[in-house]
Design a protein around this motif. Structure first.
Motif, PDB file in Angstrom:
ATOM      1  N   SER A  72       0.848  -1.194   0.000  1.00  0.00           N
ATOM      2  CA  SER A  72       0.000   0.000   0.000  1.00  0.00           C
ATOM      3  C   SER A  72       0.886   1.249   0.000  1.00  0.00           C
ATOM      4  O   SER A  72       2.048   1.196   0.395  1.00  0.00           O
ATOM      5  N   PRO A  73       0.350   2.380  -0.445  1.00  0.00           N
ATOM      6  CA  PRO A  73       1.167   3.596  -0.507  1.00  0.00           C
ATOM      7  C   PRO A  73       1.732   3.992   0.857  1.00  0.00           C
ATOM      8  O   PRO A  73       1.036   3.948   1.861  1.00  0.00           O
ATOM      9  N   LEU A  74       3.018   4.346   0.862  1.00  0.00           N
ATOM     10  CA  LEU A  74       3.688   4.858   2.051  1.00  0.00           C
ATOM     11  C   LEU A  74       3.768   6.380   1.973  1.00  0.00           C
ATOM     12  O   LEU A  74       3.265   7.086   2.833  1.00  0.00           O
ATOM     13  N   GLU A  75       4.394   6.895   0.902  1.00  0.00           N
ATOM     14  CA  GLU A  75       4.551   8.335   0.745  1.00  0.00           C
ATOM     15  C   GLU A  75       4.158   8.737  -0.675  1.00  0.00           C
ATOM     16  O   GLU A  75       4.502   8.063  -1.638  1.00  0.00           O
ATOM     17  N   VAL A  76       3.451   9.863  -0.754  1.00  0.00           N
ATOM     18  CA  VAL A  76       3.029  10.407  -2.036  1.00  0.00           C
ATOM     19  C   VAL A  76       3.605  11.810  -2.141  1.00  0.00           C
ATOM     20  O   VAL A  76       3.366  12.643  -1.267  1.00  0.00           O
ATOM     21  N   LEU A  77       4.388  12.049  -3.186  1.00  0.00           N
ATOM     22  CA  LEU A  77       4.911  13.386  -3.448  1.00  0.00           C
ATOM     23  C   LEU A  77       4.010  14.037  -4.490  1.00  0.00           C
ATOM     24  O   LEU A  77       3.645  13.392  -5.488  1.00  0.00           O
ATOM     25  N   PHE A  78       3.655  15.295  -4.249  1.00  0.00           N
ATOM     26  CA  PHE A  78       2.791  15.986  -5.199  1.00  0.00           C
ATOM     27  C   PHE A  78       3.059  17.475  -5.176  1.00  0.00           C
ATOM     28  O   PHE A  78       3.708  17.990  -4.268  1.00  0.00           O
ATOM     29  N   GLU A  79       2.576  18.141  -6.207  1.00  0.00           N
ATOM     30  CA  GLU A  79       2.708  19.582  -6.336  1.00  0.00           C
ATOM     31  C   GLU A  79       1.331  20.190  -6.498  1.00  0.00           C
ATOM     32  O   GLU A  79       0.504  19.659  -7.246  1.00  0.00           O
ATOM     33  N   LEU A  80       1.109  21.283  -5.805  1.00  0.00           N
ATOM     34  CA  LEU A  80      -0.094  22.088  -5.989  1.00  0.00           C
ATOM     35  C   LEU A  80       0.354  23.423  -6.553  1.00  0.00           C
ATOM     36  O   LEU A  80       0.952  24.232  -5.846  1.00  0.00           O
ATOM     37  N   ASP A  81       0.141  23.606  -7.836  1.00  0.00           N
ATOM     38  CA  ASP A  81       0.529  24.825  -8.551  1.00  0.00           C
ATOM     39  C   ASP A  81       1.975  25.221  -8.237  1.00  0.00           C
ATOM     40  O   ASP A  81       2.266  26.369  -7.912  1.00  0.00           O
TER      41      ASP A  81
END
Length: 157
Positions: free
Chosen positions: A46-55
């Motif tokens: 299952s997902p451990l860490e999710v990297l993402f960008e908001l604008d």
């Protein structure tokens, strides 16, 4: 120059929350997902860490378990150009969450947001202290901020 990234702790909803947030903000994306392995058999795969960008702003969402929860001590401010933007972000982020007051809300994942019209900042720094006071008093009565009502209040009777 170091990379500065806001990290958010979730029990199990990190990927779901990140995908939700990137669907709301333009120029946003999930950039990477790492997964639990055999070191945590209950969560293996299952997902451990999710990297993402908001604008363009960097975030990390971690599925760290139920030990910690998000609360109002930290919030993300969204400065909006006009009432249409205020309405868009307010409606999207408050869906399934809780509307608070003075432009604050808590989304369905427990993250607090402040949806603020840029016009409010202008009203709060007006050189006339009476206009500032009237705008503040109006803001204190609002849940979602209403630019026209704030401006009318600042103008006074």
């Amino acid at each position: 120059m170091p990379v500065i990234r806001t990290s958010l702790w979730f029990d199990t909803q990190a990927l779901e929350a990140a995908e939700y947030y990137v669907s709301i903000f333009p120029n946003s994306k999930v950039t990477d997902v790492s997964y639990w392995g055999a070191e945590n058999p209950e969560r293996d795969g299952s997902p451990l860490e999710v990297l993402f960008e908001l604008d363009g702003r960097l975030f990390s969402a971690i599925n760290g378990g139920p030990n910690f929860t998000l609360d109002e001590a930290i919030s993300i401010q969204v400065y909006c150009a006009d009432q249409a933007e205020v309405d868009h972000y307010w409606n999207a982020l408050s869906a399934g969450g809780k509307e608070v007051q003075c432009g604050w809300l808590t989304d369905r994942y427990g993250l607090s947001w402040q949806i603020i019209p840029q016009r409010l900042s202008e009203l709060m720094t007006d050189p006339d202290p009476e206009r500032v006071l009237r705008a503040k008093q109006a803001m204190y009565t609002m849940v979602k901020l209403d630019i026209a009502a704030l401006e009318a209040a600042a103008e006074g009777p």
